[in-house]
Design a protein around this motif. Structure first.
Motif, PDB file in Angstrom:
ATOM      1  N   ILE A   1       0.834  -1.208   0.000  1.00 40.61           N
ATOM      2  CA  ILE A   1       0.000   0.000   0.000  1.00 40.61           C
ATOM      3  C   ILE A   1       0.867   1.256   0.000  1.00 40.61           C
ATOM      4  O   ILE A   1       0.481   2.293  -0.559  1.00 40.61           O
ATOM      5  N   PHE A   2       2.051   1.188   0.609  1.00 34.39           N
ATOM      6  CA  PHE A   2       2.962   2.333   0.556  1.00 34.39           C
ATOM      7  C   PHE A   2       3.526   2.509  -0.852  1.00 34.39           C
ATOM      8  O   PHE A   2       3.681   3.633  -1.335  1.00 34.39           O
ATOM      9  N   LEU A   3       3.826   1.415  -1.524  1.00 36.02           N
ATOM     10  CA  LEU A   3       4.283   1.503  -2.916  1.00 36.02           C
ATOM     11  C   LEU A   3       3.161   2.039  -3.812  1.00 36.02           C
ATOM     12  O   LEU A   3       3.418   2.806  -4.742  1.00 36.02           O
ATOM     13  N   ALA A   4       1.934   1.641  -3.505  1.00 32.68           N
ATOM     14  CA  ALA A   4       0.783   2.164  -4.258  1.00 32.68           C
ATOM     15  C   ALA A   4       0.657   3.667  -4.073  1.00 32.68           C
ATOM     16  O   ALA A   4       0.323   4.405  -5.013  1.00 32.68           O
ATOM     17  N   ALA A   5       0.942   4.151  -2.863  1.00 31.80           N
ATOM     18  CA  ALA A   5       0.893   5.593  -2.601  1.00 31.80           C
ATOM     19  C   ALA A   5       1.946   6.315  -3.420  1.00 31.80           C
ATOM     20  O   ALA A   5       1.697   7.422  -3.936  1.00 31.80           O
ATOM     21  N   VAL A   6       3.130   5.721  -3.567  1.00 33.05           N
ATOM     22  CA  VAL A   6       4.200   6.316  -4.374  1.00 33.05           C
ATOM     23  C   VAL A   6       3.760   6.434  -5.834  1.00 33.05           C
ATOM     24  O   VAL A   6       4.025   7.446  -6.502  1.00 33.05           O
ATOM     25  N   CYS A   7       3.072   5.402  -6.328  1.00 30.19           N
ATOM     26  CA  CYS A   7       2.688   5.356  -7.741  1.00 30.19           C
ATOM     27  C   CYS A   7       1.364   6.053  -8.040  1.00 30.19           C
ATOM     28  O   CYS A   7       1.012   6.220  -9.221  1.00 30.19           O
ATOM     29  N   TYR A   8       0.632   6.454  -7.017  1.00 29.55           N
ATOM     30  CA  TYR A   8      -0.714   6.968  -7.204  1.00 29.55           C
ATOM     31  C   TYR A   8      -0.738   8.225  -8.065  1.00 29.55           C
ATOM     32  O   TYR A   8      -1.575   8.358  -8.973  1.00 29.55           O
ATOM     33  N   LYS A   9       0.168   9.147  -7.808  1.00 25.72           N
ATOM     34  CA  LYS A   9       0.158  10.445  -8.500  1.00 25.72           C
ATOM     35  C   LYS A   9       0.244  10.281 -10.011  1.00 25.72           C
ATOM     36  O   LYS A   9      -0.412  11.008 -10.769  1.00 25.72           O
ATOM     37  N   ASN A  10       1.045   9.333 -10.460  1.00 26.12           N
ATOM     38  CA  ASN A  10       1.252   9.124 -11.900  1.00 26.12           C
ATOM     39  C   ASN A  10       0.536   7.876 -12.407  1.00 26.12           C
ATOM     40  O   ASN A  10       0.956   7.272 -13.400  1.00 26.12           O
ATOM     41  N   ARG A  11      -0.542   7.489 -11.732  1.00 28.89           N
ATOM     42  CA  ARG A  11      -1.222   6.246 -12.110  1.00 28.89           C
ATOM     43  C   ARG A  11      -1.821   6.305 -13.510  1.00 28.89           C
ATOM     44  O   ARG A  11      -1.935   5.278 -14.182  1.00 28.89           O
TER      45      ARG A  11
ATOM     46  N   GLU B   1      -0.551   8.031 -16.079  1.00 28.62           N
ATOM     47  CA  GLU B   1       0.544   7.953 -17.053  1.00 28.62           C
ATOM     48  C   GLU B   1       1.239   6.591 -17.003  1.00 28.62           C
ATOM     49  O   GLU B   1       1.685   6.071 -18.025  1.00 28.62           O
ATOM     50  N   HIS B   2       1.340   6.008 -15.803  1.00 27.38           N
ATOM     51  CA  HIS B   2       2.020   4.720 -15.627  1.00 27.38           C
ATOM     52  C   HIS B   2       1.111   3.771 -14.841  1.00 27.38           C
ATOM     53  O   HIS B   2       1.410   3.429 -13.684  1.00 27.38           O
ATOM     54  N   PRO B   3       0.032   3.336 -15.464  1.00 28.14           N
ATOM     55  CA  PRO B   3      -0.943   2.505 -14.733  1.00 28.14           C
ATOM     56  C   PRO B   3      -0.416   1.130 -14.322  1.00 28.14           C
ATOM     57  O   PRO B   3      -0.878   0.564 -13.339  1.00 28.14           O
ATOM     58  N   VAL B   4       0.551   0.616 -15.078  1.00 27.73           N
ATOM     59  CA  VAL B   4       1.057  -0.735 -14.784  1.00 27.73           C
ATOM     60  C   VAL B   4       1.696  -0.788 -13.392  1.00 27.73           C
ATOM     61  O   VAL B   4       1.438  -1.696 -12.605  1.00 27.73           O
ATOM     62  N   LYS B   5       2.525   0.209 -13.083  1.00 30.12           N
ATOM     63  CA  LYS B   5       3.197   0.229 -11.783  1.00 30.12           C
ATOM     64  C   LYS B   5       2.192   0.274 -10.639  1.00 30.12           C
ATOM     65  O   LYS B   5       2.303  -0.467  -9.656  1.00 30.12           O
ATOM     66  N   TYR B   6       1.206   1.132 -10.787  1.00 33.21           N
ATOM     67  CA  TYR B   6       0.195   1.285  -9.742  1.00 33.21           C
ATOM     68  C   TYR B   6      -0.606   0.000  -9.568  1.00 33.21           C
ATOM     69  O   TYR B   6      -0.838  -0.468  -8.439  1.00 33.21           O
TER      70      TYR B   6
END
Length: 578
Positions: free
Chosen positions: A154-164, A166-171
């Motif tokens: 969930i912390f990694l999801a928070a890191v990726c949330y802003k650019n979800r 543009e980069h949906p795969v990471k999120y």
């Protein structure tokens, strides 16, 4: 004047502290915090003795086949198999039990804290205090459960949330990890995807190109996540004969009544995740009436929280996943340790708010009311606002102290068995017994009243699982008697006829030489002479949670013949076996 110089220095020091505390720069302070966190959880883990839930996971990894871990066991555990699979190499290769379990948990939780320290947008003071939150430090850092991976995800999801977008795969990979590790992870990930789909729908509707949503890459990736989540859900859906904790009739086995306590749980769960320790899982209506003023305050806190989220445009993002978790927890199943899932989600929510807005915005009415207050009242308000950070740290300190100061019983009992080579004799472990009839009567478990009619679950033996982890074999002749190489239990319900069949198999092995903890042994051995057993060992144990820990004990009984043969033990004054 001297007084003026002192005042200026105080002002300067205050400004320097504010500059440091509210700075968002990452640096040495984060490194030092991470080192302190790692040293802290390692120290407490050194004293911590694994509880049953931890032992069960290790036992599954140790004696379950990969096929069973993937396709059979999850139906009884209610959790995806990822945690068990991670433990498999350590358990099957004979790595040290307590050390390996703690090392794996600390590894993932330290990674999660590192992400929090070096990637979160929180001010430095908040960022460096959060790792010592009760759930991040003690409940999920010291106690080895799959929640350590959930927090990381969930912390990694928070890191990726802003650019979800543009980069949906990471999120979505982060959300997939949440799904793979815990059923609550599936709920939160599903809720976040629902909110995201709503945002995408609004985006296309405003552009007047609604049909384009069918070609949107984000939607197709979420569909892939849905398929994955459904596969995980299929793996953990409860088997038809799963043991649900005391519902002893077919009519009540799958019933989930809704009352005042269930509704209250939905509201109180939030405050208990942040700074209160209010909710009593055995609470009845009379208890609720006594706590009415507290309940009103906690519901008020819930409403204030929702108002703040609305101001920061994240009400939907929070309320949908929270409601799914809250509904499941209040109606189906929840334990105190599950509350930390909400804590992690609250951190996630404020993380994405600060990332997006630079700070948490307060409603204009709140600000106007605050401006009208006097200096002392403003200080009180600031102190209250800071309580959600400080109180959980105090919980960590209290629980850590209890864990160091007081023992848990498995280690001491295992040492006792080894010292007198009792594993060479027939050892019986207590089994689950509940009062037959009303499913709520399980609260009387352990009662001495002879007129109660007990319902037996002979295959459910938490004592056996917990102690077997300290040995290289199953030392209990009555545990998993059809497959003694298995050292974990299946949460299988059974009919009383099936229990009688199991008792018959025990009887074929003869009467036990040692009995671990008091149980109604005459149910299994109707002709046994309970006067032929003496109590030889009492082991106390304490299970910390926040500011509390309750003393209980386990009694070890032994046949008089073996007692006299050993000759060095003392008979304790204790209740007889049933």
């Amino acid at each position: 004047s001297a007084a003026s110089d002192v005042y200026k220095r105080q002002i300067l020091m205050k400004e320097k502290f504010k500059s440091w505390a509210f700075s968002k720069e990452h640096g040495k302070c984060d490194v030092i915090t991470l080192i302190i966190y790692l040293l802290g959880v390692c120290t407490i883990s050194f004293f911590h003795e694994p509880w049953f839930d931890e032992a069960q996971s290790w036992a599954i990894a140790r004696s379950g086949t990969i096929k069973e871990i993937l396709f059979e066991i999850p139906h009884y555990e209610g959790h995806p198999p990822l945690w068990h699979l991670i433990l498999v190499p350590f358990a099957k290769l004979g790595a040290p039990y307590e050390l390996s379990l703690a090392a794996v948990n600390i590894f993932f939780m330290t990674l999660a804290v590192a992400v929090l320290l070096f990637k979160s947008p929180f001010p430095k003071l908040i960022r460096c205090l959060l790792p010592f939150n009760f759930f991040l430090f003690y409940q999920y850092g010291v106690i080895s459960r799959p929640y350590c991976i959930f927090v990381l995800a969930i912390f990694l999801a928070a890191v990726c949330y802003k650019n979800r977008n543009e980069h949906p795969v990471k999120y979505l990979l982060c959300l997939a990890l949440m799904c793979a590790v815990h059923s609550y992870g599936i709920m939160i990930a599903g809720g976040l995807c629902i909110v995201w789909l709503i945002e995408i729908f609004i985006e296309y509707k405003k552009s007047g190109k609604l049909a384009g949503i069918l070609k949107d890459r984000r939607c197709w990736l979420m569909f892939c996540l849905l398929v994955f989540a459904l596969l995980v859900m299929a793996a953990i859906v409860p088997d038809e004969n799963v043991f649900l904790g005391g519902k002893t009739t077919s009519e009540t086995e799958m019933s989930f009544p809704i009352g005042v306590g269930n509704i209250l749980f939905y509201f109180v769960m939030l405050s208990d995740a942040i700074f209160t320790s209010f909710y009593n899982y055995g609470m009845d209506i009379s208890d609720l009436a006594e706590q009415l003023p507290t309940i009103i305050v906690l519901i008020f806190v819930f409403i204030i929280f929702m108002v703040v989220l609305h101001k920061n445009r994240k009400l939907l993002t929070f309320i949908i996943p929270y409601s799914i978790v809250g509904a499941f927890g209040s109606i189906v199943y929840a334990s105190p340790h599950h509350i930390g899932v909400v804590t992690a989600f609250v951190i996630f929510t404020f993380w994405i708010i600060v990332e997006e807005n630079g700070s948490v915005q307060l409603p204009d009415r709140m600000l106007k009311l605050y401006d009208k207050l006097g200096g002392k009242l403003k200080f009180v308000i600031k102190a209250i606002v800071f309580l959600p950070v400080l109180i959980p740290i105090a919980w960590s300190g209290a629980s850590s102290y209890f864990d160091i100061r007081y023992p848990y019983w498995f280690d001491e009992a295992a040492d006792f068995i080894k010292e007198y080579h009792l594993d060479d004799y027939k050892i019986m472990g207590m089994w689950q017994q509940l009062i037959k009839g009303d499913p709520e009567d399980y609260t009387y478990f352990g009662s001495d009243e002879s007129d109660y009619e007990w319902y037996d679950y002979p295959e459910i033996q938490g004592v056996s699982v917990s102690l077997d982890s300290y040995f290289d074999k199953n030392i209990f002749y009555n545990f998993n008697i059809d497959d003694p190489n298995k050292v974990f239990l299946y949460y299988r319900a059974n009919t009383q006829e099936q229990a009688e069949e199991t008792f018959t198999k025990w009887q074929e092995q003869g009467e036990p030489d040692i009995v671990i903890n008091r149980c109604e042994i005459t149910k299994a051995y109707p002709n046994i002479d309970v006067d032929d057993y003496v109590a030889v060992k009492r082991v106390y144990f304490y299970k910390p949670y926040k500011f509390t820990t309750n003393q209980q004990y386990i009694t070890i009984y032994m046949k008089k013949e073996l007692f006299n043969e050993i000759g060095t033990l003392e008979e304790l004054t204790a209740q007889k076996l049933y």
